[in-house]
Design a protein around this motif. Structure first.
Motif, PDB file in Angstrom:
ATOM      1  N   GLU A 156       0.830  -1.206   0.000  1.00 13.67           N
ATOM      2  CA  GLU A 156       0.000   0.000   0.000  1.00 13.67           C
ATOM      3  C   GLU A 156       0.866   1.259   0.000  1.00 13.67           C
ATOM      4  O   GLU A 156       0.593   2.227  -0.735  1.00 13.67           O
ATOM      5  CB  GLU A 156      -0.916  -0.007   1.222  1.00 13.67           C
ATOM      6  N   THR A 175      -0.271  -3.315  -7.137  1.00  9.45           N
ATOM      7  CA  THR A 175      -1.508  -3.445  -6.358  1.00  9.45           C
ATOM      8  C   THR A 175      -2.457  -4.496  -6.916  1.00  9.45           C
ATOM      9  O   THR A 175      -3.201  -5.128  -6.167  1.00  9.45           O
ATOM     10  CB  THR A 175      -2.257  -2.101  -6.291  1.00  9.45           C
ATOM     11  N   SER A 176      -2.458  -4.702  -8.224  1.00  9.29           N
ATOM     12  CA  SER A 176      -3.411  -5.623  -8.836  1.00  9.29           C
ATOM     13  C   SER A 176      -3.273  -7.057  -8.309  1.00  9.29           C
ATOM     14  O   SER A 176      -4.257  -7.639  -7.832  1.00  9.29           O
ATOM     15  CB  SER A 176      -3.264  -5.594 -10.360  1.00  9.29           C
ATOM     16  N   ALA A 179      -4.218  -7.221  -4.580  1.00 13.82           N
ATOM     17  CA  ALA A 179      -5.659  -7.125  -4.334  1.00 13.82           C
ATOM     18  C   ALA A 179      -6.349  -8.463  -4.575  1.00 13.82           C
ATOM     19  O   ALA A 179      -7.290  -8.822  -3.865  1.00 13.82           O
ATOM     20  CB  ALA A 179      -6.262  -6.045  -5.216  1.00 13.82           C
ATOM     21  N   ARG A 180      -5.883  -9.198  -5.576  1.00 19.80           N
ATOM     22  CA  ARG A 180      -6.465 -10.529  -5.837  1.00 19.80           C
ATOM     23  C   ARG A 180      -6.118 -11.512  -4.727  1.00 19.80           C
ATOM     24  O   ARG A 180      -6.941 -12.357  -4.360  1.00 19.80           O
ATOM     25  CB  ARG A 180      -5.962 -11.058  -7.189  1.00 19.80           C
ATOM     26  N   GLN A 181      -4.907 -11.397  -4.202  1.00 19.40           N
ATOM     27  CA  GLN A 181      -4.455 -12.334  -3.168  1.00 19.40           C
ATOM     28  C   GLN A 181      -5.057 -12.022  -1.794  1.00 19.40           C
ATOM     29  O   GLN A 181      -5.140 -12.898  -0.940  1.00 19.40           O
ATOM     30  CB  GLN A 181      -2.927 -12.299  -3.066  1.00 19.40           C
ATOM     31  N   HIS A 182      -5.470 -10.765  -1.596  1.00 16.59           N
ATOM     32  CA  HIS A 182      -5.973 -10.356  -0.273  1.00 16.59           C
ATOM     33  C   HIS A 182      -7.335  -9.669  -0.412  1.00 16.59           C
ATOM     34  O   HIS A 182      -7.462  -8.460  -0.157  1.00 16.59           O
ATOM     35  CB  HIS A 182      -4.971  -9.422   0.403  1.00 16.59           C
ATOM     36  N   PRO A 183      -8.369 -10.407  -0.782  1.00 14.26           N
ATOM     37  CA  PRO A 183      -9.693  -9.797  -0.953  1.00 14.26           C
ATOM     38  C   PRO A 183     -10.268  -9.250   0.351  1.00 14.26           C
ATOM     39  O   PRO A 183     -11.174  -8.418   0.322  1.00 14.26           O
ATOM     40  CB  PRO A 183     -10.549 -10.954  -1.488  1.00 14.26           C
ATOM     41  N   GLU A 184      -9.726  -9.703   1.480  1.00 13.11           N
ATOM     42  CA  GLU A 184     -10.232  -9.251   2.781  1.00 13.11           C
ATOM     43  C   GLU A 184      -9.642  -7.912   3.213  1.00 13.11           C
ATOM     44  O   GLU A 184     -10.136  -7.302   4.165  1.00 13.11           O
ATOM     45  CB  GLU A 184      -9.920 -10.312   3.843  1.00 13.11           C
ATOM     46  N   GLY A 186      -9.547  -4.448   3.061  1.00 12.92           N
ATOM     47  CA  GLY A 186     -10.386  -3.376   2.532  1.00 12.92           C
ATOM     48  C   GLY A 186      -9.615  -2.162   2.052  1.00 12.92           C
ATOM     49  O   GLY A 186      -9.904  -1.605   0.987  1.00 12.92           O
ATOM     50  N   GLN A 189      -7.998  -2.870  -1.230  1.00 16.67           N
ATOM     51  CA  GLN A 189      -8.966  -2.879  -2.325  1.00 16.67           C
ATOM     52  C   GLN A 189      -9.287  -1.451  -2.776  1.00 16.67           C
ATOM     53  O   GLN A 189      -9.382  -1.176  -3.979  1.00 16.67           O
ATOM     54  CB  GLN A 189     -10.254  -3.597  -1.898  1.00 16.67           C
ATOM     55  N   TYR A 192      -6.363  -0.177  -4.702  1.00 21.67           N
ATOM     56  CA  TYR A 192      -6.331  -0.780  -6.041  1.00 21.67           C
ATOM     57  C   TYR A 192      -7.296  -0.059  -6.990  1.00 21.67           C
ATOM     58  O   TYR A 192      -6.945   0.268  -8.129  1.00 21.67           O
ATOM     59  CB  TYR A 192      -6.677  -2.258  -5.952  1.00 21.67           C
TER      60      TYR A 192
END
Length: 212
Positions: A156, A175-176, A179-184, A186, A189, A192
């Protein structure tokens, strides 16, 4: 547990250990105000345990007594200069004070020697960023991500630096996948989505920001 330690302390009022355990148990139970006195009592009886300074620093921070907390972090570091907890928390509090120069002075030698943990590295990068030293911030975060490529706070922070450097594709590249690896996560996300808009339509994003 707090009740048991309180009774033990009544029987042995000169026990720094019982006073520490009472304060710690009160803090963990959410009785933060009540935790201060036994922790201070413990340090009055024995000021050498690093853990007691760290516990009292955490309590004081939670109560918003940041200046007093900073003193406890410094005392902990005087006893254990490598305490990652004290380093992280003192640098975080100094950032909150806007004292970026002190953060850089404290953390730069640790960074140069490769002894900077991820959280402290992020704090150093923020101090550099706030001081307008974006290249320095980027260098610190690159080192943190080499040590731990999946560290979300470092990702981040690196994304934020890349955006300030107007390197939107690079910010999106980092970031892409995160973001896929850590959907939790917030905050990640949101970062991203922010970068995604900037990378695809930077002028449109600027117009939107001005309109808002």
């Amino acid at each position: 547990a707090a009740e048991a330690f309180s009774k033990a302390l009544q029987k042995q009022p000169d026990s720094a250990h019982y006073a520490y355990l009472l304060g710690l148990s009160l803090f963990k139970a959410g009785e933060t105000d009540q935790a201060v006195a036994p922790l201070q009592q413990s340090l009055h009886l024995d000021s050498t345990p690093v853990d007691t300074h760290l516990a009292l620093g955490s309590v004081l921070d939670r109560l918003g007594r940041r200046t007093e907390a900073e003193w406890q972090w410094r005392l902990a570091l005087s006893l254990d200069p490598k305490s990652s907890t004290a380093i992280e928390n003192l640098s975080r509090d100094l950032l909150a004070d806007g004292n970026y120069a002190s953060v850089i002075e404290m953390l730069r030698p640790l960074d140069a020697s490769g002894q900077l943990a991820t959280a402290a590295a992020v704090n150093l990068s923020v101090a550099y960023t706030k001081s307008g030293l974006l290249d320095n911030a980027s260098h610190v975060l690159q080192g943190a991500l080499r040590a731990d490529p999946s560290a979300v706070p470092a990702i981040e922070a690196m994304s934020a630096v890349l955006v300030l450097q107007i390197r939107y594709p690079a910010a999106l590249a980092i970031t892409s996948p995160a973001a896929r690896q850590h959907p939790e996560a917030g905050q990640l996300q949101l970062r991203y989505l922010h970068v995604l808009v900037l990378a695809r339509d930077p002028e449109g994003y600027r117009r939107l920001s001005m309109a808002i």
